[in-house]
Design a protein around this motif. Structure first.
Motif, short mmCIF file in Angstrom:
data_model
loop_
_atom_site.label_atom_id
_atom_site.label_comp_id
_atom_site.label_asym_id
_atom_site.label_seq_id
_atom_site.Cartn_x
_atom_site.Cartn_y
_atom_site.Cartn_z
N MET A 46 58.60 43.47 -20.40
CA MET A 46 58.30 43.84 -21.79
C MET A 46 56.82 44.17 -21.95
O MET A 46 56.46 45.11 -22.68
CB MET A 46 58.69 42.69 -22.73
CG MET A 46 60.18 42.45 -22.84
SD MET A 46 60.57 40.94 -23.77
CE MET A 46 59.97 41.39 -25.41
N ALA A 47 55.96 43.42 -21.29
CA ALA A 47 54.52 43.68 -21.37
C ALA A 47 54.18 45.04 -20.76
O ALA A 47 53.37 45.80 -21.30
CB ALA A 47 53.74 42.57 -20.68
N LEU A 48 54.78 45.35 -19.63
CA LEU A 48 54.55 46.65 -18.98
C LEU A 48 55.04 47.80 -19.86
O LEU A 48 54.45 48.89 -19.85
CB LEU A 48 55.26 46.69 -17.63
CG LEU A 48 54.69 45.78 -16.54
CD1 LEU A 48 55.64 45.69 -15.36
CD2 LEU A 48 53.31 46.25 -16.08
N ASP A 49 56.10 47.56 -20.62
CA ASP A 49 56.67 48.61 -21.48
C ASP A 49 55.96 48.72 -22.83
O ASP A 49 56.31 49.58 -23.64
CB ASP A 49 58.16 48.33 -21.73
CG ASP A 49 59.00 48.51 -20.47
OD1 ASP A 49 58.53 49.17 -19.53
OD2 ASP A 49 60.13 47.98 -20.43
N SER A 50 54.97 47.87 -23.08
CA SER A 50 54.31 47.85 -24.39
C SER A 50 53.41 49.04 -24.64
O SER A 50 53.09 49.36 -25.79
CB SER A 50 53.49 46.55 -24.53
OG SER A 50 52.35 46.60 -23.67
N ALA A 51 52.96 49.71 -23.58
CA ALA A 51 52.05 50.86 -23.67
C ALA A 51 50.68 50.49 -24.20
O ALA A 51 49.89 51.36 -24.55
CB ALA A 51 52.66 51.98 -24.52
N SER A 52 50.36 49.21 -24.25
CA SER A 52 49.04 48.75 -24.68
C SER A 52 48.25 48.35 -23.44
O SER A 52 48.61 47.38 -22.75
CB SER A 52 49.18 47.55 -25.62
OG SER A 52 47.91 46.94 -25.84
N PRO A 53 47.18 49.06 -23.09
CA PRO A 53 46.43 48.76 -21.86
C PRO A 53 46.00 47.30 -21.74
O PRO A 53 46.03 46.74 -20.65
CB PRO A 53 45.22 49.70 -21.95
CG PRO A 53 45.72 50.86 -22.74
CD PRO A 53 46.65 50.27 -23.76
N LYS A 54 45.60 46.66 -22.86
CA LYS A 54 45.16 45.26 -22.80
C LYS A 54 46.29 44.32 -22.44
O LYS A 54 46.06 43.24 -21.88
CB LYS A 54 44.57 44.85 -24.16
CG LYS A 54 43.22 45.47 -24.47
CD LYS A 54 42.69 44.97 -25.79
CE LYS A 54 42.40 43.47 -25.76
NZ LYS A 54 41.82 42.99 -27.04
N VAL A 55 47.52 44.72 -22.74
CA VAL A 55 48.69 43.91 -22.41
C VAL A 55 49.23 44.29 -21.03
O VAL A 55 49.68 43.43 -20.26
CB VAL A 55 49.78 44.08 -23.48
CG1 VAL A 55 51.02 43.25 -23.15
CG2 VAL A 55 49.25 43.71 -24.86
N VAL A 56 49.18 45.58 -20.72
CA VAL A 56 49.68 46.07 -19.44
C VAL A 56 48.85 45.55 -18.27
O VAL A 56 49.40 45.21 -17.22
CB VAL A 56 49.71 47.62 -19.45
CG1 VAL A 56 49.93 48.17 -18.05
CG2 VAL A 56 50.79 48.13 -20.40
N GLU A 57 47.54 45.46 -18.46
CA GLU A 57 46.64 45.08 -17.36
C GLU A 57 47.00 43.74 -16.73
O GLU A 57 47.16 43.65 -15.50
CB GLU A 57 45.19 45.10 -17.85
CG GLU A 57 44.15 44.80 -16.78
CD GLU A 57 43.91 43.30 -16.60
OE1 GLU A 57 43.65 42.87 -15.47
OE2 GLU A 57 44.00 42.56 -17.61
N PRO A 58 47.15 42.64 -17.51
CA PRO A 58 47.51 41.37 -16.85
C PRO A 58 48.91 41.39 -16.25
O PRO A 58 49.17 40.70 -15.26
CB PRO A 58 47.40 40.34 -17.98
CG PRO A 58 47.49 41.12 -19.24
CD PRO A 58 46.89 42.45 -18.95
N ALA A 59 49.81 42.20 -16.82
CA ALA A 59 51.16 42.31 -16.26
C ALA A 59 51.15 43.02 -14.91
O ALA A 59 51.87 42.64 -13.99
CB ALA A 59 52.08 43.05 -17.24
N LEU A 60 50.30 44.04 -14.78
CA LEU A 60 50.17 44.74 -13.50
C LEU A 60 49.52 43.84 -12.46
O LEU A 60 49.93 43.81 -11.30
CB LEU A 60 49.35 46.02 -13.67
CG LEU A 60 50.03 47.18 -14.39
CD1 LEU A 60 49.04 48.30 -14.69
CD2 LEU A 60 51.21 47.73 -13.58
N ASP A 61 48.51 43.09 -12.87
CA ASP A 61 47.84 42.18 -11.93
C ASP A 61 48.82 41.11 -11.44
O ASP A 61 48.82 40.76 -10.26
CB ASP A 61 46.64 41.52 -12.62
CG ASP A 61 45.89 40.58 -11.69
OD1 ASP A 61 45.34 41.05 -10.68
OD2 ASP A 61 45.88 39.36 -11.96
N CYS A 62 49.64 40.62 -12.34
CA CYS A 62 50.65 39.62 -11.97
C CYS A 62 51.67 40.22 -11.00
O CYS A 62 52.03 39.58 -10.00
CB CYS A 62 51.35 39.11 -13.22
SG CYS A 62 52.59 37.84 -12.91
#
Length: 367
Positions: free
Chosen positions: A80-96
Motif C-alpha cells: 500500500m505504501a509503494l502504491d501511494s505515489a507519495s515519495p516520502k511514503v514510498v522511500e521507506p517502503a523501497l528501503d525495506c
C-alpha cells in the motif's frame, strides 16, 4: 511492547519491517492515507507477537520464518505504501524491500500469478505484487526514487534465495529500461544501464552453471560506457554508479541469518527436466523441454533482448531516438552476455539461439 523489545518484535523479518512501518506512519498524511496508517499499526501489532517459525525452512512461506497468513498480513501495508505515489511514503517502503531481498528474508520463486482472482491469495502472489509495485514507482519522476527502485530490483535478481521467472523477469528488465530511456538524470541513466548489465551477468552465469549459488563478476561501469553514452557522464557519475553497483552486489547479511534449505530445494527443482510453455510469437517457440527453470528463463530473456534489438521505427516516427537508444542498449546487453559466455553458448546444443544472433546481425547491420 516491552521496553526491552525492539520495534517490530522478535522475528528477523520484524527487525526489518518494524522500523520501516513506523517511518511510513510518521511520513504519511494521516487523513489522506488513513487506511495505510491503520494497516501499518495492525502489522506492527502482529509483528510484536510473531516469532520465527522453527519448522523446516524449505517448507516455509516466502517471508522467512512467518506463516502464510502472517506473511500476507505484514506485506500488505508495504505494498500500500509503494502504491501511494507519495515519495516520502514510498522511500521507506523501497528501503525495506531492498533489505528484505538483500538479507535473504524473501525466499521463493516469483512468477506472474494466474489471472484468476482468488479469495485467499498465496504469499507468493504477494511477493509478485511487491515487485510489481516497486516497478511502478519508477514512473513517479523522482530521481531518488528511481535509484531506490533500481536498488530493489537488482537485489531481487542478485539474491540466491529468489528465482525470478518468466514475465516477472521481463517486467523487471523492462522497468530498468524505462529508467534508462526515460530518465532525465544522466547519473541515474548510467546506473540503470549498469544494473541491467549486472543482471545479465548474474542471470547467465546461473544459466551456465544451472545453479542459483554461483560466483559472478561485478560490472565495470567505465568499460561498459567505453563506446556509448559518454555524454551521460556528469563529473563523477561513473564512480557514483560503480559505488552504487558495488553496494548492492557486495551486500552481506549482518544479521547472521542461517542459510535455509530453500536453495537446496531450488537446486533440486532445477535439476528436474521440466518443460514449461513460454509465450513466443508464432513460429518462434523453441522446444524447451528438458531444460531447467533457470535455463528456460535465461533463453527466454535472451530472445526478448534479440527482439528488442530488431524493432524498427514507424514511417510516422522515422527518427524515433528513444527506439534507437533502446535497440543499441539491447545490442550492448547481448554483447555483455556473449563476452561472458561459457560452454552453453559456445556449443551447438541450442542452434536456435545462434539463429537469433544471425537475425540480429543481418537485420541491424545488413551483413
Amino acid at each position: 511492547m516491552s521496553a526491552s523489545q525492539a520495534l517490530g518484535g522478535p522475528s528477523r523479518c520484524g527487525w526489518v519491517l518494524g522500523p520501516s512501518l513506523d517511518k511510513i506512519i510518521k511520513n504519511v498524511a494521516w487523513r489522506k492515507h488513513s487506511q495505510l496508517v491503520a494497516a501499518c499499526k495492525s502489522a506492527l501489532d502482529k509483528l510484536d507477537s510473531v516469532v520465527d517459525d522453527p519448522v523446516d525452512p524449505a517448507s516455509c512461506t516466502p517471508l522467512y520464518g512467518l506463516s502464510t497468513s502472517d506473511t500476507n498480513f505484514v506485506l500488505q501495508p508495504l505494498i500500500m505504501a509503494l502504491d501511494s505515489a507519495s515519495p516520502k511514503v514510498v522511500e521507506p517502503a523501497l528501503d525495506c524491500s531492498f533489505r528484505l531481498f538483500s538479507l535473504g528474508l524473501i525466499r521463493c520463486e516469483i512468477d506472474t500469478p494466474t489471472p484468476t482472482p482468488s479469495p485467499n491469495p498465496s504469499s507468493h502472489s504477494h511477493i509478485f505484487r511487491l515487485i510489481d509495485s516497486v516497478c511502478k514507482c519508477g514512473a513517479l519522476g523522482d530521481e531518488a526514487i528511481e535509484l531506490a527502485v533500481l536498488r530493489v530490483l537488482l537485489s531481487a535478481i542478485r539474491s540466491p534465495y529468489v528465482l525470478v521467472r518468466g514475465d516477472c523477469l521481463v517486467h523487471i528488465v523492462r522497468s530498468c529500461y524505462n529508467v534508462y530511456l526515460g530518465g532525465m538524470n544522466g547519473t541515474n541513466q548510467i546506473c540503470a544501464k549498469s544494473v541491467l548489465a549486472q543482471m545479465m551477468i548474474i542471470v547467465f552465469t546461473r544459466v551456465e552453471e544451472n545453479s542459483m549459488m554461483v560466483d559472478f563478476k561485478t560490472v565495470s561501469v567505465a568499460e561498459l560506457l567505453e563506446f556509448t553514452d559518454r555524454n551521460l557522464n556528469e563529473g563523477s557519475s561513473i564512480q557514483i554508479a560503480q559505488n552504487f553497483l558495488n553496494e548492492i552486489v557486495d551486500v552481506k547479511s549482518k544479521e547472521g541469518i542461517a542459510e535455509s534449505k530453500l536453495c537446496l530445494q531450488l537446486e533440486y527443482d532445477n535439476s528436474e527436466k521440466k518443460g514449461v510453455p513460454i509465450d513466443f510469437e508464432p513460429g518462434e517457440g523453441a522446444d524447451l523441454s528438458g531444460y531447467s527453470k533457470i535455463r528456460e528463463d535465461g533463453f527466454m530473456l535472451f530472445k526478448n533482448l534479440c527482439k528488442l534489438s530488431m524493432k524498427f521505427s514507424s514511417q510516422e516516427h522515422a527518427d524515433d531516438n528513444i527506439l534507437l537508444r533502446g535497440k543499441v542498449l539491447s545490442l550492448e546487453l547481448l554483447k555483455v552476455i556473449m563476452d561472458n559466455a561459457g560452454p552453453i553458448w559456445r556449443s551447438n546444443e541450442r542452434p536456435d539461439l545462434w539463429d537469433y544472433i544471425g537475425y540480429v546481425v543481418i537485420e541491424d547491420f545488413g551483413v
